[in-house]
Design a protein around this motif. Sequence first.
Motif, PDB file in Angstrom:
ATOM      1  N   GLY A   1       0.691  -1.188  -0.045  1.00 34.03           N
ATOM      2  CA  GLY A   1      -0.075  -0.127  -0.045  1.00 34.03           C
ATOM      3  C   GLY A   1       0.764   1.300   0.113  1.00 34.03           C
ATOM      4  N   PHE A   2       0.441   2.357  -0.595  1.00 35.16           N
ATOM      5  CA  PHE A   2       1.071   3.463  -0.769  1.00 35.16           C
ATOM      6  C   PHE A   2       0.092   4.582  -0.679  1.00 35.16           C
ATOM      7  N   VAL A   3       0.708   5.991  -0.252  1.00 34.85           N
ATOM      8  CA  VAL A   3      -0.111   7.168  -0.165  1.00 34.85           C
ATOM      9  C   VAL A   3       0.547   7.978  -1.489  1.00 34.85           C
ATOM     10  N   PRO A   4       0.023   9.126  -1.690  1.00 32.99           N
ATOM     11  CA  PRO A   4       0.703  10.051  -2.724  1.00 32.99           C
ATOM     12  C   PRO A   4       1.993  10.576  -2.448  1.00 32.99           C
ATOM     13  N   GLY A   5       3.062  10.212  -3.199  1.00 34.42           N
ATOM     14  CA  GLY A   5       4.418  10.449  -3.182  1.00 34.42           C
ATOM     15  C   GLY A   5       5.409   9.743  -3.792  1.00 34.42           C
ATOM     16  N   PRO A   6       6.516   9.630  -3.661  1.00 34.26           N
ATOM     17  CA  PRO A   6       7.511   8.985  -4.570  1.00 34.26           C
ATOM     18  C   PRO A   6       7.755   7.429  -4.209  1.00 34.26           C
ATOM     19  N   TYR A   7       7.407   6.967  -3.128  1.00 31.26           N
ATOM     20  CA  TYR A   7       7.490   5.485  -2.779  1.00 31.26           C
ATOM     21  C   TYR A   7       7.160   4.503  -3.682  1.00 31.26           C
ATOM     22  N   GLU A   8       6.250   4.639  -4.248  1.00 36.06           N
ATOM     23  CA  GLU A   8       5.628   3.731  -5.130  1.00 36.06           C
ATOM     24  C   GLU A   8       6.432   3.378  -6.569  1.00 36.06           C
ATOM     25  N   ASP A   9       6.876   4.779  -6.750  1.00 32.82           N
ATOM     26  CA  ASP A   9       7.726   4.553  -8.205  1.00 32.82           C
ATOM     27  C   ASP A   9       8.994   4.268  -7.778  1.00 32.82           C
ATOM     28  N   THR A  10       9.434   4.012  -6.565  1.00 34.77           N
ATOM     29  CA  THR A  10      10.744   3.789  -6.108  1.00 34.77           C
ATOM     30  C   THR A  10      10.810   2.184  -6.030  1.00 34.77           C
ATOM     31  N   PHE A  11       9.613   1.968  -5.738  1.00 32.44           N
ATOM     32  CA  PHE A  11       9.412   0.373  -5.110  1.00 32.44           C
ATOM     33  C   PHE A  11       9.352  -0.257  -6.331  1.00 32.44           C
TER      34      PHE A  11
ATOM     35  N   ASP B   1      -0.315  -6.689   2.789  1.00 35.67           N
ATOM     36  CA  ASP B   1       0.946  -7.178   3.557  1.00 35.67           C
ATOM     37  C   ASP B   1       1.968  -6.049   4.257  1.00 35.67           C
ATOM     38  N   ALA B   2       2.043  -4.937   3.608  1.00 40.38           N
ATOM     39  CA  ALA B   2       2.944  -3.789   4.001  1.00 40.38           C
ATOM     40  C   ALA B   2       2.493  -2.390   3.473  1.00 40.38           C
ATOM     41  N   ASN B   3       2.783  -1.500   3.938  1.00 40.77           N
ATOM     42  CA  ASN B   3       2.906   0.000   3.469  1.00 40.77           C
ATOM     43  C   ASN B   3       4.190   0.438   3.496  1.00 40.77           C
ATOM     44  N   ILE B   4       4.226   1.624   2.479  1.00 39.03           N
ATOM     45  CA  ILE B   4       5.344   2.342   2.487  1.00 39.03           C
ATOM     46  C   ILE B   4       5.314   3.667   2.469  1.00 39.03           C
ATOM     47  N   MET B   5       5.187   4.537   3.564  1.00 38.96           N
ATOM     48  CA  MET B   5       4.543   5.715   3.528  1.00 38.96           C
ATOM     49  C   MET B   5       4.666   6.590   4.860  1.00 38.96           C
ATOM     50  N   GLN B   6       5.522   6.198   5.788  1.00 35.59           N
ATOM     51  CA  GLN B   6       5.383   6.749   7.242  1.00 35.59           C
ATOM     52  C   GLN B   6       6.652   6.567   7.854  1.00 35.59           C
ATOM     53  N   HIS B   7       6.971   7.690   8.603  1.00 35.22           N
ATOM     54  CA  HIS B   7       8.041   7.393   9.592  1.00 35.22           C
ATOM     55  C   HIS B   7       7.863   6.669  10.893  1.00 35.22           C
TER      56      HIS B   7
ATOM     57  N   SER C   1      -3.629   1.910  -3.727  1.00 39.63           N
ATOM     58  CA  SER C   1      -3.283   3.339  -3.462  1.00 39.63           C
ATOM     59  C   SER C   1      -4.316   3.696  -2.125  1.00 39.63           C
ATOM     60  N   PHE C   2      -3.929   4.569  -1.253  1.00 46.20           N
ATOM     61  CA  PHE C   2      -4.618   4.983  -0.305  1.00 46.20           C
ATOM     62  C   PHE C   2      -4.625   6.450  -0.163  1.00 46.20           C
ATOM     63  N   SER C   3      -5.500   7.168   0.292  1.00 44.62           N
ATOM     64  CA  SER C   3      -5.491   8.805   0.506  1.00 44.62           C
ATOM     65  C   SER C   3      -4.858   8.997   1.904  1.00 44.62           C
ATOM     66  N   SER C   4      -4.876   8.244   2.648  1.00 42.68           N
ATOM     67  CA  SER C   4      -4.186   8.561   4.089  1.00 42.68           C
ATOM     68  C   SER C   4      -3.346   7.564   4.479  1.00 42.68           C
ATOM     69  N   GLY C   5      -2.754   8.007   5.529  1.00 41.87           N
ATOM     70  CA  GLY C   5      -1.878   6.964   6.201  1.00 41.87           C
ATOM     71  C   GLY C   5      -2.601   6.004   7.232  1.00 41.87           C
ATOM     72  N   LEU C   6      -3.804   6.559   7.777  1.00 39.23           N
ATOM     73  CA  LEU C   6      -4.683   5.763   8.548  1.00 39.23           C
ATOM     74  C   LEU C   6      -5.254   4.642   7.945  1.00 39.23           C
ATOM     75  N   GLU C   7      -5.804   4.817   6.611  1.00 38.89           N
ATOM     76  CA  GLU C   7      -6.100   3.777   5.624  1.00 38.89           C
ATOM     77  C   GLU C   7      -5.363   2.545   5.323  1.00 38.89           C
ATOM     78  N   ALA C   8      -3.917   3.368   5.043  1.00 42.35           N
ATOM     79  CA  ALA C   8      -2.883   2.235   4.609  1.00 42.35           C
ATOM     80  C   ALA C   8      -2.542   1.795   5.813  1.00 42.35           C
ATOM     81  N   ASN C   9      -2.542   2.131   7.241  1.00 46.97           N
ATOM     82  CA  ASN C   9      -2.125   1.259   8.314  1.00 46.97           C
ATOM     83  C   ASN C   9      -3.204   0.262   8.711  1.00 46.97           C
ATOM     84  N   ASN C  10      -4.447   0.598   8.362  1.00 43.61           N
ATOM     85  CA  ASN C  10      -5.574  -0.106   8.880  1.00 43.61           C
ATOM     86  C   ASN C  10      -5.507  -1.310   8.033  1.00 43.61           C
ATOM     87  N   ALA C  11      -5.296  -1.153   6.692  1.00 39.82           N
ATOM     88  CA  ALA C  11      -5.182  -2.077   5.643  1.00 39.82           C
ATOM     89  C   ALA C  11      -4.199  -3.216   5.984  1.00 39.82           C
ATOM     90  N   VAL C  12      -2.968  -2.812   6.702  1.00 37.18           N
ATOM     91  CA  VAL C  12      -1.867  -3.616   7.066  1.00 37.18           C
ATOM     92  C   VAL C  12      -2.467  -4.313   8.191  1.00 37.18           C
TER      93      VAL C  12
END
Length: 282
Positions: free
Chosen positions: A43-53, A89-95, A72-83
Amino acid sequence: MRINQKRRTFVLSLLLSAPVIFFSALASAGPVADQTKKELKFGFVPGPYEDTFRKGIEPILAKQGYRIRYYSFSSGLEANNAVFTGDIDANIMQHSVFLEAYNQRNRTDLVGIVHVPTPPMGLYSRKYRTTADVQAGSRVVVPNDPVNLERALKILAGLGWIGLKPAANPIDVTELDVASNSKGVKITPLESAQAPRALEDVELAAVQGNFAIYSGLKLTDALALEKMTLPYVNVVAVRKQNVDVQWARDITSAYKSPEFQQTIRNDRFYDGFRLPDYFSKS
């Protein structure tokens, strides 16, 4: 564009609060870790991480027989809930600071398994060319969630424009933690994703790196970039029970591989990114 100047509320508090804590005992337990799976959902939110992957990691995993599905998710909350619920299985979007705040507020167990190249937050302007040009009374948009607000305030403090109270907890920071404002800048909290658009209406904006790149801003055009420390370098997040499964180890190995490092170093797009500590120094 009108900027909402109401006193911000802690976005993580609103989004990551009690209504989210409704998982059943079965959901909390999560799916049983599959050591042999070969289809991975990211899972990804807007930004460079999907392209990098796609550019640097998927080719490595594909050679090992993995098939990748992107979400694709619009927020980090949604991406974390999905994991957490096992939908991905994983998301790439947060510190790590954001991740820990999410876990604390939702009683979840997501874990970062490897750091990834991360664009730093930057101070941008369409009116000023250098920080020396900035006039007293200039408006500066900052993120309205405390975790990232602290990062923005540290940029301003590093320029000598403001002073901060010591030992502020990053998940509780507000503009009240500004102890002095010698530059006289007017600090305006705003949702992070809206910061690039705000540059049409204000003199300055502190923009998170992923939103800057997504909106077409270049890191090299920032008046100032944050001195990004390790807790703010983004991670690949998985459920704790999956940390040691084979596919998670393979993801980590792919990021740490010489092939991935070469891909990043050979692409000028990543100029200005904070590279993980495992990157070779050469």
